[in-house]
Design a protein around this motif. Structure first.
Motif, PDB file in Angstrom:
ATOM      1  N   ALA A 111      -2.320  -8.238   8.388  1.00  0.00           N
ATOM      2  CA  ALA A 111      -2.566  -7.049   8.287  1.00  0.00           C
ATOM      3  C   ALA A 111      -1.637  -6.042   7.858  1.00  0.00           C
ATOM      4  CB  ALA A 111      -4.389  -6.078   8.726  1.00  0.00           C
ATOM      5  N   SER A 112      -0.582  -6.177   8.738  1.00  0.00           N
ATOM      6  CA  SER A 112       0.662  -5.689   8.791  1.00  0.00           C
ATOM      7  C   SER A 112       1.598  -5.405   7.979  1.00  0.00           C
ATOM      8  CB  SER A 112       1.056  -5.405  10.863  1.00  0.00           C
ATOM      9  OG  SER A 112       1.340  -6.809  10.723  1.00  0.00           O
ATOM     10  N   ALA A 113       1.355  -6.858   7.069  1.00  0.00           N
ATOM     11  CA  ALA A 113       2.283  -7.606   6.556  1.00  0.00           C
ATOM     12  C   ALA A 113       1.929  -6.839   4.906  1.00  0.00           C
ATOM     13  CB  ALA A 113       2.447  -8.433   6.569  1.00  0.00           C
ATOM     14  N   LEU A 114       0.624  -6.734   4.713  1.00  0.00           N
ATOM     15  CA  LEU A 114      -0.046  -6.401   3.022  1.00  0.00           C
ATOM     16  C   LEU A 114       0.782  -4.399   2.590  1.00  0.00           C
ATOM     17  CD1 LEU A 114      -3.976  -6.406   3.779  1.00  0.00           C
ATOM     18  CD2 LEU A 114      -2.026  -8.708   2.466  1.00  0.00           C
ATOM     19  N   PRO A 115       0.989  -4.836   1.681  1.00  0.00           N
ATOM     20  CA  PRO A 115       1.619  -3.934   1.184  1.00  0.00           C
ATOM     21  C   PRO A 115       0.727  -3.016   1.271  1.00  0.00           C
ATOM     22  CG  PRO A 115       1.535  -5.544  -0.634  1.00  0.00           C
ATOM     23  CD  PRO A 115       0.879  -6.455   0.531  1.00  0.00           C
ATOM     24  N   LYS A 116       1.164  -1.207   0.560  1.00  0.00           N
ATOM     25  CA  LYS A 116      -0.002  -0.555   1.265  1.00  0.00           C
ATOM     26  C   LYS A 116      -0.642  -0.251  -0.313  1.00  0.00           C
ATOM     27  CE  LYS A 116       3.008   2.708   3.998  1.00  0.00           C
ATOM     28  NZ  LYS A 116       3.281   3.880   4.021  1.00  0.00           N
ATOM     29  N   ARG A 117      -0.810  -0.533  -1.267  1.00  0.00           N
ATOM     30  CA  ARG A 117      -1.053  -0.468  -1.872  1.00  0.00           C
ATOM     31  C   ARG A 117      -1.313  -2.307  -3.007  1.00  0.00           C
ATOM     32  NH1 ARG A 117       0.116   2.445  -6.504  1.00  0.00           N
ATOM     33  NH2 ARG A 117      -1.731   3.861  -6.240  1.00  0.00           N
ATOM     34  N   TYR A 118      -2.381  -1.604  -3.400  1.00  0.00           N
ATOM     35  CA  TYR A 118      -2.484  -3.677  -3.814  1.00  0.00           C
ATOM     36  C   TYR A 118      -3.704  -3.889  -4.682  1.00  0.00           C
ATOM     37  CZ  TYR A 118      -4.824  -6.288  -0.063  1.00  0.00           C
ATOM     38  OH  TYR A 118      -5.469  -5.974   0.862  1.00  0.00           O
ATOM     39  N   ILE A 119      -3.972  -4.342  -5.506  1.00  0.00           N
ATOM     40  CA  ILE A 119      -5.007  -4.811  -6.652  1.00  0.00           C
ATOM     41  C   ILE A 119      -5.119  -6.046  -5.732  1.00  0.00           C
ATOM     42  CG2 ILE A 119      -6.349  -5.916  -8.333  1.00  0.00           C
ATOM     43  CD1 ILE A 119      -4.276  -3.660  -9.833  1.00  0.00           C
ATOM     44  N   GLU A 122     -11.805 -11.540   4.080  1.00  0.00           N
ATOM     45  CA  GLU A 122     -11.821 -10.526   4.597  1.00  0.00           C
ATOM     46  C   GLU A 122     -11.418  -9.165   4.644  1.00  0.00           C
ATOM     47  OE1 GLU A 122     -14.674 -10.201   7.343  1.00  0.00           O
ATOM     48  OE2 GLU A 122     -16.325 -12.477   7.223  1.00  0.00           O
ATOM     49  N   VAL A 123     -10.332  -9.325   5.359  1.00  0.00           N
ATOM     50  CA  VAL A 123      -8.810  -8.441   5.274  1.00  0.00           C
ATOM     51  C   VAL A 123      -8.268  -8.144   4.181  1.00  0.00           C
ATOM     52  CG1 VAL A 123      -6.686  -8.021   6.502  1.00  0.00           C
ATOM     53  CG2 VAL A 123      -8.567  -8.685   8.176  1.00  0.00           C
ATOM     54  N   LEU A 124      -8.126  -8.970   3.141  1.00  0.00           N
ATOM     55  CA  LEU A 124      -7.501  -8.536   2.233  1.00  0.00           C
ATOM     56  C   LEU A 124      -8.663  -8.107   0.824  1.00  0.00           C
ATOM     57  CD1 LEU A 124      -5.956 -11.938   1.258  1.00  0.00           C
ATOM     58  CD2 LEU A 124      -4.589 -10.373   1.707  1.00  0.00           C
ATOM     59  N   TYR A 125     -10.088  -8.066   1.260  1.00  0.00           N
ATOM     60  CA  TYR A 125     -10.889  -7.516   0.567  1.00  0.00           C
ATOM     61  C   TYR A 125     -10.996  -6.353   1.106  1.00  0.00           C
ATOM     62  CZ  TYR A 125     -13.627 -11.083  -1.894  1.00  0.00           C
ATOM     63  OH  TYR A 125     -13.300 -11.472  -2.888  1.00  0.00           O
ATOM     64  N   GLN A 126     -10.662  -5.706   2.416  1.00  0.00           N
ATOM     65  CA  GLN A 126     -10.733  -4.566   2.861  1.00  0.00           C
ATOM     66  C   GLN A 126      -9.923  -3.979   2.852  1.00  0.00           C
ATOM     67  OE1 GLN A 126     -11.641  -6.073   6.799  1.00  0.00           O
ATOM     68  NE2 GLN A 126     -14.056  -7.007   6.163  1.00  0.00           N
ATOM     69  N   ARG A 127      -8.834  -4.867   2.450  1.00  0.00           N
ATOM     70  CA  ARG A 127      -7.615  -3.741   2.035  1.00  0.00           C
ATOM     71  C   ARG A 127      -7.204  -2.991   0.637  1.00  0.00           C
ATOM     72  NH1 ARG A 127      -3.935  -2.723   7.614  1.00  0.00           N
ATOM     73  NH2 ARG A 127      -5.627  -2.912   9.177  1.00  0.00           N
ATOM     74  N   ALA A 128      -7.703  -3.645  -0.138  1.00  0.00           N
ATOM     75  CA  ALA A 128      -7.531  -3.514  -1.682  1.00  0.00           C
ATOM     76  C   ALA A 128      -7.937  -2.569  -2.129  1.00  0.00           C
ATOM     77  CB  ALA A 128      -7.819  -5.040  -2.953  1.00  0.00           C
ATOM     78  N   LEU A 129      -7.209  -1.228  -2.912  1.00  0.00           N
ATOM     79  CA  LEU A 129      -7.515  -1.057  -3.497  1.00  0.00           C
ATOM     80  C   LEU A 129      -8.837  -0.988  -4.533  1.00  0.00           C
ATOM     81  CD1 LEU A 129      -4.038   0.561  -5.357  1.00  0.00           C
ATOM     82  CD2 LEU A 129      -5.932   2.049  -3.500  1.00  0.00           C
ATOM     83  N   ALA A 130      -8.109  -2.575  -5.546  1.00  0.00           N
ATOM     84  CA  ALA A 130      -9.518  -2.946  -6.029  1.00  0.00           C
ATOM     85  C   ALA A 130      -9.241  -3.973  -5.882  1.00  0.00           C
ATOM     86  CB  ALA A 130      -9.821  -1.940  -7.841  1.00  0.00           C
ATOM     87  N   PHE A 131     -10.659  -5.136  -6.292  1.00  0.00           N
ATOM     88  CA  PHE A 131     -10.781  -6.326  -6.248  1.00  0.00           C
ATOM     89  C   PHE A 131     -10.492  -6.864  -8.357  1.00  0.00           C
ATOM     90  CE2 PHE A 131     -14.292  -9.980  -7.676  1.00  0.00           C
ATOM     91  CZ  PHE A 131     -13.793 -10.785  -7.217  1.00  0.00           C
ATOM     92  N   VAL A 132     -10.185  -7.663  -8.985  1.00  0.00           N
ATOM     93  CA  VAL A 132     -10.081  -7.517 -10.309  1.00  0.00           C
ATOM     94  C   VAL A 132     -10.716  -9.350 -10.224  1.00  0.00           C
ATOM     95  CG1 VAL A 132      -7.872  -8.477 -10.778  1.00  0.00           C
ATOM     96  CG2 VAL A 132      -8.941  -7.383 -12.043  1.00  0.00           C
ATOM     97  N   PHE A 133     -11.548  -9.630 -10.956  1.00  0.00           N
ATOM     98  CA  PHE A 133     -11.581 -10.623 -11.720  1.00  0.00           C
ATOM     99  C   PHE A 133     -11.655 -10.974 -13.158  1.00  0.00           C
ATOM    100  CE2 PHE A 133     -15.265 -13.938  -9.897  1.00  0.00           C
ATOM    101  CZ  PHE A 133     -14.238 -14.853 -10.353  1.00  0.00           C
ATOM    102  N   PRO A 134     -10.370 -11.616 -13.826  1.00  0.00           N
ATOM    103  CA  PRO A 134      -9.974 -11.662 -15.337  1.00  0.00           C
ATOM    104  C   PRO A 134     -10.651 -12.391 -16.443  1.00  0.00           C
ATOM    105  CG  PRO A 134      -8.049 -12.005 -13.990  1.00  0.00           C
ATOM    106  CD  PRO A 134      -9.889 -11.929 -13.066  1.00  0.00           C
ATOM    107  N   SER A 135     -11.414 -13.099 -15.461  1.00  0.00           N
ATOM    108  CA  SER A 135     -12.218 -14.623 -15.624  1.00  0.00           C
ATOM    109  C   SER A 135     -12.799 -14.363 -16.695  1.00  0.00           C
ATOM    110  CB  SER A 135     -12.900 -15.704 -14.857  1.00  0.00           C
ATOM    111  OG  SER A 135     -13.603 -16.292 -15.583  1.00  0.00           O
TER     112      SER A 135
END
Length: 392
Positions: free
Chosen positions: A211-219, A285-298
């Motif tokens: 969590a502490s290593a993640l960018p502040k704003r990410y997709i 779970e942490v990645l989802y919770q901290r993300a601005l958005a989840f993208v699925f371009p499939s």
């Protein structure tokens, strides 16, 4: 009623949506009254089956390199391992598993057989017993150019779909494609939606080091980056947005970036803003919770469990208007045309720069999530089995 499952997907996947689906169904049906489940499997590295009711039955491959002098690394270990394999024949785990499945079929001590993938090895041993086939998607048929000419999955899937007593499709989209490509009668196919195994209510009380290593704003982009997942097109569509917003990053799960991907990022000046992690469930779970958005371009999905994972973790979802994704996301996501860069840009901007819209999507996602549960999947699957046993 006794249901027999086989080894196939638990050999192929250490993690993955199909093996998780079968484990959830097996575990769920085991709790149902008057239902017995069994599996013909001895060797597997699958994480889910290893933690299931069959955990005591499953073994790791004794001939695998990681089990050769475990815990010690030294110069020449690989050569010593190769020499050992010349002297002592390695265990052919796939052959052992298939043998066990065939022996279980020969005993006929089951009411319904449910293969976990498309190998047709079992057909000569079925006797008069019925079998159910789950079809997950029709990606091999819709995008055959994404697969090797030697790939026989579509051929085997077609053969099994024709002779299966009943087919379970994991979405209405997959059912329609089964009818369109294989000419399967509609009444032979039952749709049973999947669910998510993530439980945001059981999230970790202490933040992971991640969590502490993640960018502040990410997709967040989750999963494989094969051709039909449309990853390159999505990244290319995001370049202008990333140029205008230098604080925006993209975080990917799945395998490490390959050489071509790294060159692509470097060429477009975003190499330090596109990140990758082979995330555990807890990290995801942490990645989802901290993300601005989840993208699925499939370009196509048979279901899309990550959509429900995003909903479960209060992460706004931005999805391609393709395959089953609108069926699963409903009104709880923002959609874009997967091959229209302007559409991608508009959808991402709508979510990234509108906190009210993100909050609305989180609320809608939580409501949408209530329509999907593994218990419901199990109930609907058991109904298929019981109808076959009853001869209806």
């Amino acid at each position: 009623m006794k249901i027999l499952y086989d080894h196939q997907i638990f050999e192929q996947q250490k993690f993955g949506g199909i093996s998780r689906y079968f484990c959830e169904v097996i575990e769920g049906l085991n709790r149902f009254e008057n239902t017995i489940v069994d599996i013909s499997l001895k060797y597997s590295k699958n994480e889910y089956i290893g933690k299931s009711i069959f955990s005591q039955k499953i073994n790791d491959n004794p001939s695998a390199y990681e089990n050769f002098i475990p815990g010690r690394e030294f110069k020449g270990k690989w050569n010593l391992y190769a020499l050992r394999n010349k002297i002592i024949k390695p265990v052919e785990t796939d052959e052992v598993n298939k043998f066990l499945s065939i022996e279980a079929l020969k005993k006929q001590d089951f009411d319904v057989f449910h293969p976990t993938y498309y190998d047709d090895y079992f057909l000569p041993y079925m006797g008069n017993k019925p079998f159910v086939l789950t079809v997950y998607d029709m990606i091999h048929e819709i995008y055959p150019e994404c697969f090797s000419l030697a790939d026989k999955i579509s051929e085997k899937k077609r053969e099994l779909a024709k002779v299966a007593h009943k087919i379970v499709a994991i979405s209405e989209c997959t059912k329609k494609d089964l009818i369109r490509f294989f000419g399967i009668p509609s009444d032979k196919i039952t749709v049973t939606h999947l669910a998510t195994s993530m439980d945001s209510a059981a999230s970790h009380t202490a933040p992971l080091p991640l969590a502490s290593a993640l960018p502040k704003r990410y997709i967040l982009f989750v999963g494989a980056r094969t051709v039909y997942k449309n990853f390159y097109f999505f990244i290319n569509s995001m370049r202008l947005l990333m140029e205008a917003d230098p604080t925006l990053h993209i975080f990917c799960t799945g395998g490490p970036f390959n050489r071509n991907e790294k060159i692509f990022f470097e060429t477009h000046g975003i190499a330090n803003r596109v990140h990758q992690l082979a995330a555990s469930d807890a990290e995801l779970e942490v990645l989802y919770q901290r993300a601005l958005a989840f993208v699925f371009p499939s370009l196509y999905e048979g279901f899309g469990i990550p959509v429900l994972e995003a909903f479960s973790n209060a992460c706004p979802a931005v999805l391609a208007n393709a395959g089953s994704l609108p069926e699963i996301g409903g009104d709880a996501a923002v959609y874009f045309e997967p091959k229209d860069a302007q559409s991608v840009h508009a959808a991402m901007s709508e979510v990234l720069y509108n906190a009210g819209r993100r909050a609305e999507l989180v609320a809608l996602g939580n409501q949408r999530l209530q329509q999907f549960s593994w218990h419901r999947t199990c109930q609907e699957t058991e109904a298929v089995y019981r109808a076959l046993v009853a001869g209806t």
